[in-house]
Design a protein around this motif. Structure first.
Motif, short mmCIF file in Angstrom:
data_model
loop_
_atom_site.label_atom_id
_atom_site.label_comp_id
_atom_site.label_asym_id
_atom_site.label_seq_id
_atom_site.Cartn_x
_atom_site.Cartn_y
_atom_site.Cartn_z
N CYS A 234 -7.84 2.99 1.41
CA CYS A 234 -7.07 1.75 1.36
C CYS A 234 -7.96 0.53 1.10
O CYS A 234 -7.63 -0.34 0.30
N GLY A 235 -9.13 0.49 1.78
CA GLY A 235 -10.03 -0.65 1.61
C GLY A 235 -10.51 -0.77 0.17
O GLY A 235 -10.51 -1.86 -0.41
N ASN B 261 -10.44 3.56 12.97
CA ASN B 261 -11.45 3.04 12.06
C ASN B 261 -12.59 2.32 12.80
O ASN B 261 -12.46 1.92 13.94
N ILE C 279 2.91 2.00 2.93
CA ILE C 279 2.86 2.46 4.33
C ILE C 279 4.23 2.11 4.91
O ILE C 279 4.52 0.95 5.18
N CYS D 143 -0.88 -1.75 11.42
CA CYS D 143 -0.84 -0.58 10.55
C CYS D 143 -1.02 0.69 11.40
O CYS D 143 -1.91 0.74 12.25
N ARG E 187 -7.51 -1.67 -2.11
CA ARG E 187 -7.05 -3.05 -1.95
C ARG E 187 -7.98 -4.02 -2.66
O ARG E 187 -7.56 -4.91 -3.40
N HIS F 53 -7.60 7.17 6.09
CA HIS F 53 -6.79 6.32 5.20
C HIS F 53 -7.49 5.01 4.85
O HIS F 53 -7.41 4.54 3.73
N CYS F 54 -8.18 4.43 5.85
CA CYS F 54 -8.79 3.12 5.62
C CYS F 54 -9.88 3.16 4.54
O CYS F 54 -10.11 2.17 3.84
N HIS G 148 -2.43 3.29 10.75
CA HIS G 148 -3.73 3.94 10.54
C HIS G 148 -4.89 3.16 11.15
O HIS G 148 -6.03 3.58 11.09
N SER G 149 -4.57 1.98 11.71
CA SER G 149 -5.67 1.10 12.14
C SER G 149 -6.36 1.59 13.41
O SER G 149 -7.34 1.01 13.85
N TYR H 174 5.75 -0.59 7.73
CA TYR H 174 4.70 -1.55 8.08
C TYR H 174 4.67 -2.73 7.10
O TYR H 174 4.96 -3.87 7.46
N ARG H 175 4.33 -2.46 5.84
CA ARG H 175 4.12 -3.57 4.92
C ARG H 175 5.38 -4.35 4.48
O ARG H 175 5.31 -5.56 4.29
N GLU I 58 0.82 -1.23 0.00
CA GLU I 58 0.00 0.00 0.00
C GLU I 58 0.85 1.26 0.00
O GLU I 58 0.35 2.34 -0.28
FE1 SF4 Z 1 -5.13 0.06 4.97
FE2 SF4 Z 1 -6.52 0.91 7.09
FE3 SF4 Z 1 -5.75 -1.65 6.91
FE4 SF4 Z 1 -3.93 0.26 7.32
S1 SF4 Z 1 -5.60 -0.34 8.73
S2 SF4 Z 1 -3.74 -1.45 5.87
S3 SF4 Z 1 -4.80 1.94 6.11
S4 SF4 Z 1 -7.22 -0.60 5.59
#
Ligand code: SF4
Ligand code: ZN
Length: 305
Positions: free
Chosen positions: A136-137, A231, A84, A225, A140, A132-133, A227-228, A87-88, A82
């Motif tokens: 990203c969702g 959400n 990030i 992540c 993805r 972000h989610c 950003h998690s 992280y990834r 993604e």
């Molecule tokens: Fe993407 Fe949100 Fe999952 Fe992070 S927590 S990987 S930003 S969907």
């Protein structure tokens, strides 16, 4: 406390009120996995299954277990980066390592190649605070489907566990989103450009998959992540965990109840057509990914000249 076989226990299932020794526990997790696959006919002879591997415990345990039953169908693994930082990359390294050890081909795709965007740069491009989610969702799901199709897959396997599934059901329930609610389940998706998704882990609790991966010596990334923390899913996760603690078996009951209800739910509205911008499957004239890219004024690499 002893397992039914007489050995010492290493895992206690509160919802069953019994403990399990190492070998019985592993067998019971694999049995549940095989039951989900066969009960829902998730794979059939001749299938080519593209396994989405983030490098976490769920997707890697799924790849491992699918490999254990892969007779009559083929597997290919792929990861999505993604963008990030910190992280990834570790997850992708773990995914590549497991795929290599199992002799399964593994590919890596990225938002940068596909959309010309890295998630870390989203706020800078949007010029405002964004969730972000949400982006990203959508991105993805888009990349997973497109790349699975390009790899020639007939199924796309995703590592959603029982906790994820219970969260999705409850999230759509509290939002009152009947259309998305009726799309959930062990498998879904029909359209020429849409690769049907399967969720072979959806009956196994997250904690049990973590224990399975550790027992099996599967190296995975446990990083979260950054950003998690912001959400809805996370909030629902904490509600369900509180309930599970007080009322063991809650998550299974939510998923089991949904499965009983599913046959009576209306079919999801809106047939899939092709996005006018990118040609990918979409319920509207323009797909969600293209809409979000417009909103932050980003052109795909193939549109920028
Ligand atoms: Fe993407 Fe949100 Fe999952 Fe992070 S927590 S990987 S930003 S969907
Ligand atoms: Zn599109």
């Amino acid at each position: 406390m002893k397992c039914e076989c007489g050995k010492d226990i290493i895992y206690y299932r509160r919802y069953e009120g019994r403990g399990w020794c190492r070998s019985c526990f592993v067998r019971s997790v694999e049995k549940r996995f095989r039951r989900t696959v066969s009960k829902n006919s998730l794979v059939k002879k001749g299938d080519m299954v593209a396994v989405a591997v983030s490098g976490g415990k769920d997707s890697l345990s799924m790849l491992y277990m699918l490999n254990g039953i892969a007779k009559g169908f083929r597997l290919v693994a792929f990861s999505v980066d993604e963008g990030i930082s910190g992280y990834r990359p570790k997850g992708i390294e773990c995914a590549a390592e497991l795929a290599r050890s199992l002799g399964i081909e593994h590919y890596v795709y990225s938002y940068r190649e596909e959309f010309g965007i890295e998630l870390d740069r989203l706020e800078e491009l949007a010029g405002k605070k964004v969730k972000h989610c949400t982006y990203c969702g959508v991105f993805r799901r888009y990349v997973l489907n497109k790349k699975a199709r390009e790899l020639g897959a007939t199924k796309l396997a995703v590592g959603h566990n029982l906790d994820d599934e219970a969260q999705s059901i409850m999230m759509n329930f509290v939002r009152g989103d009947l259309n998305r609610f009726s799309r959930l389940g062990a498998s879904h998706g029909e359209s020429q450009k849409f690769v049907p998704r399967i969720k072979p882990l959806r009956d196994i609790p997250e904690r049990e998959i973590a224990a399975y991966a550790v027992i099996k010596g599967i190296r995975f990334s446990g990083d979260e992540c950054p950003h998690s923390f912001d959400n809805v899913r996370r909030d629902m996760q904490s509600v369900l965990n509180d309930f599970e603690l007080k009322y063991p078996g809650t998550k299974q009951q939510v998923v089991g109840f949904y499965d009983r209800l599913k046959g009576s739910l209306p079919l999801p509205e809106g047939s899939l057509k092709e996005c006018e911008e990118c040609g990918e499957p979409s319920t509207g004239n323009i797909c969600k990914a293209c809409e979000l890219l417009f909103s932050v004024n980003v052109k795909r690499p193939d549109q920028s000249s």
